[in-house]
Scaffold this motif. Structure first.
Motif, PDB file in Angstrom:
ATOM      1  N   THR A  60       0.813  -1.218   0.000  1.00 55.43           N
ATOM      2  CA  THR A  60       0.000   0.000   0.000  1.00 55.43           C
ATOM      3  C   THR A  60       0.851   1.274   0.000  1.00 55.43           C
ATOM      4  O   THR A  60       0.306   2.371  -0.064  1.00 55.43           O
ATOM      5  CB  THR A  60      -0.963   0.020   1.207  1.00 55.43           C
ATOM      6  N   SER A  61       2.151   1.133   0.052  1.00 55.46           N
ATOM      7  CA  SER A  61       3.050   2.289   0.045  1.00 55.46           C
ATOM      8  C   SER A  61       3.407   2.666  -1.400  1.00 55.46           C
ATOM      9  O   SER A  61       3.291   1.850  -2.320  1.00 55.46           O
ATOM     10  CB  SER A  61       4.326   1.946   0.823  1.00 55.46           C
ATOM     11  N   GLN A  62       3.848   3.893  -1.598  1.00 57.81           N
ATOM     12  CA  GLN A  62       4.298   4.351  -2.919  1.00 57.81           C
ATOM     13  C   GLN A  62       5.534   3.562  -3.339  1.00 57.81           C
ATOM     14  O   GLN A  62       6.392   3.261  -2.508  1.00 57.81           O
ATOM     15  CB  GLN A  62       4.625   5.847  -2.892  1.00 57.81           C
ATOM     16  N   ARG A  63       5.674   3.261  -4.626  1.00 60.01           N
ATOM     17  CA  ARG A  63       6.776   2.417  -5.095  1.00 60.01           C
ATOM     18  C   ARG A  63       8.148   3.028  -4.854  1.00 60.01           C
ATOM     19  O   ARG A  63       9.127   2.317  -4.704  1.00 60.01           O
ATOM     20  CB  ARG A  63       6.609   2.057  -6.568  1.00 60.01           C
ATOM     21  N   HIS A  64       8.279   4.346  -4.829  1.00 62.61           N
ATOM     22  CA  HIS A  64       9.569   4.967  -4.565  1.00 62.61           C
ATOM     23  C   HIS A  64       9.769   5.292  -3.087  1.00 62.61           C
ATOM     24  O   HIS A  64      10.721   5.963  -2.723  1.00 62.61           O
ATOM     25  CB  HIS A  64       9.762   6.222  -5.416  1.00 62.61           C
ATOM     26  N   SER A  65       8.876   4.794  -2.265  1.00 64.79           N
ATOM     27  CA  SER A  65       9.018   4.946  -0.816  1.00 64.79           C
ATOM     28  C   SER A  65       9.354   3.569  -0.259  1.00 64.79           C
ATOM     29  O   SER A  65      10.464   3.090  -0.414  1.00 64.79           O
ATOM     30  CB  SER A  65       7.720   5.507  -0.223  1.00 64.79           C
ATOM     31  N   PHE A  66       8.373   2.922   0.374  1.00 62.46           N
ATOM     32  CA  PHE A  66       8.579   1.571   0.874  1.00 62.46           C
ATOM     33  C   PHE A  66       7.717   0.573   0.110  1.00 62.46           C
ATOM     34  O   PHE A  66       7.506  -0.546   0.561  1.00 62.46           O
ATOM     35  CB  PHE A  66       8.274   1.498   2.378  1.00 62.46           C
TER      36      PHE A  66
END
Length: 127
Positions: A60-66
């Motif tokens: 559920t996190s952004q791909r460039h985050s976690f």
């Protein structure tokens, strides 16, 4: 004699378990060609943060985050040595560092098997 009742053990599904890392399939190019020791320090810090998260958190996190991203195996510059029964056509990318260097691997239950670390952008696949 007093009887003690056991409470049922709540089974946790892999989606809600913390991410566990395995390095069984880590390709040597991931560490033999890296000349930047600070990369490995950042990576270990990142692994610590990932280990605090569940698979649901990652998905559920952004791909460039976690978050995650799928990278087709055919687009890799180097073909990995994977288990004989591996059938997927892509690997899962997680960010190895806060500067978005990826690590590629695959999931088995709650275990993320790290296959590649990309310390230099473009070493493993074209971005």
């Amino acid at each position: 004699m007093k009887r003690i009742e056991k409470k049922p053990v709540e089974k946790i599904t892999p989606q809600y378990e913390n991410v566990v890392f395995s390095f069984k399939y880590l390709q040597p190019v991931s560490y033999t060609e890296c000349r930047d020791l600070s990369f490995f320090i950042s990576w270990v810090n990142r692994l610590n943060k990932y280990s605090q998260l569940t698979w649901t958190d990652l998905y559920t996190s952004q791909r460039h985050s976690f978050g995650t991203e799928n990278i087709p195996i055919h687009s890799l510059k180097r073909q990995p040595n994977l288990p004989k029964d591996f059938e997927a056509d892509s690997l899962i990318a997680l960010r190895a560092t806060g500067s978005n260097h990826p690590m590629l691997g695959f999931r088995e239950n709650n275990i993320y098997h790290v296959v590649f670390l990309e310390s230099q952008f473009g070493d493993i696949y074209n971005h």
